[in-house]
Enzyme design. Structure first.
Site, PDB file in Angstrom:
ATOM      1  N   LYS A 168       0.851  -1.188   0.000  1.00 43.45           N
ATOM      2  CA  LYS A 168       0.000   0.000   0.000  1.00 43.45           C
ATOM      3  C   LYS A 168       0.885   1.234   0.000  1.00 43.45           C
ATOM      4  O   LYS A 168       1.823   1.325   0.807  1.00 43.45           O
ATOM      5  CB  LYS A 168      -0.896  -0.039   1.244  1.00 43.45           C
ATOM      6  CG  LYS A 168      -1.945   1.058   1.316  1.00 43.45           C
ATOM      7  CD  LYS A 168      -2.794   0.849   2.574  1.00 43.45           C
ATOM      8  CE  LYS A 168      -3.831   1.948   2.694  1.00 43.45           C
ATOM      9  NZ  LYS A 168      -4.619   1.794   3.951  1.00 43.45           N
ATOM     10  N   HIS A 193      -0.178   4.411   0.410  1.00 41.23           N
ATOM     11  CA  HIS A 193      -0.739   5.552   1.127  1.00 41.23           C
ATOM     12  C   HIS A 193      -1.134   5.090   2.530  1.00 41.23           C
ATOM     13  O   HIS A 193      -1.019   3.908   2.855  1.00 41.23           O
ATOM     14  CB  HIS A 193      -1.962   6.109   0.383  1.00 41.23           C
ATOM     15  CG  HIS A 193      -3.075   5.107   0.217  1.00 41.23           C
ATOM     16  ND1 HIS A 193      -3.048   4.130  -0.752  1.00 41.23           N
ATOM     17  CD2 HIS A 193      -4.213   4.912   0.927  1.00 41.23           C
ATOM     18  CE1 HIS A 193      -4.144   3.384  -0.647  1.00 41.23           C
ATOM     19  NE2 HIS A 193      -4.855   3.832   0.360  1.00 41.23           N
TER      20      HIS A 193
END
Length: 226
Positions: free
Chosen positions: A108, A110
């Site tokens: 991921k 963010h």
């Protein structure tokens, strides 16, 4: 716990639960190794709260009986995520509260970022998964755990198929469980083994399950390991 007739009582109870839940099925199923197996175990079919909770009880009872020491639980994506979470909850209920983490298949970029979710991965790590076919998922988990600076210590699985692994498309004389235990150095804790399934089928040979005993026994004779 071992029954008076020499059977592993917990394993027999688990096999019965898996059969009655439709998780352990009989017929003809093609494995990743290209074999035609007379049985198929799909832990994804423990698909409601009651079944998942009972499954976690089996894992936890076996783990506590094994006396394997660990500092945290890791659930590899994807099936290992709910399994590891459920086992962590049940172990906490039984008095052993351990941190829990799992991985994403893709990092991921963010928010908190990274591939790991949950508690910091540290100390001796117990990997919780369903079955071990080739040891590939275990090696992937080991790499993730080591990259985090922790120690892959043990693996808990529901069923040990006790059959030859394949390397380069060829059968070898060890199973995936033996490879992980003997070559990678991790302890392996299984709720039940193929031998336990055979005992269960033999015990129910007079019923509708009896027809499957000889097929499973022939498969073990051809592909099995001790």
């Amino acid at each position: 716990m071992v029954a008076s007739d020499g059977q592993d009582a917990l394993a027999q109870e688990f096999v019965q639960f898996a059969v009655e839940s439709g998780v352990l099925r009989f017929g003809e199923f093609k494995t990743k190794a290209g074999r035609v197996s007379p049985y198929f175990f799909n832990a994804g079919l423990f698909d409601d709260g009651a079944k998942l909770g009972r499954l976690a009880q089996f894992y936890s009872r076996r783990l506590l009986a094994s006396r394997i020491e660990f500092d945290m639980i890791f659930g590899p994506a994807y099936k290992g995520i709910p399994l590891g979470a459920a086992v962590a909850v049940e172990l906490a209920r039984l008095g052993k509260n351990a941190p829990y983490a799992y991985n994403r298949k893709e990092a991921k970029d963010h928010g908190e970022g990274g591939v790991l979710v949950g508690a910091p991965v540290q100390g001796r790590v117990l990997i919780v998964d369903d079955v071990m076919s080739a040891g590939t998922a275990a090696r992937e988990s080991i790499a993730i755990i080591e990259a985090a600076g922790a120690t892959p210590h043990a693996v808990a699985i529901a069923l040990d198929r006790q059959e030859k692994a394949t390397e380069g498309g060829q059968d070898v004389n060890h199973s995936a469980v033996q490879y992980v235990r003997d070559r990678l150095g991790l302890q392996v804790c299984a709720i039940a083994r193929l031998a336990d399934l055979l005992q269960y089928l033999q015990h129910h040979a007079a019923g509708e399950l009896g027809v499957h005993y000889h097929r499973v026994a022939a498969y073990r004779e051809r592909y099995g390991v001790d």
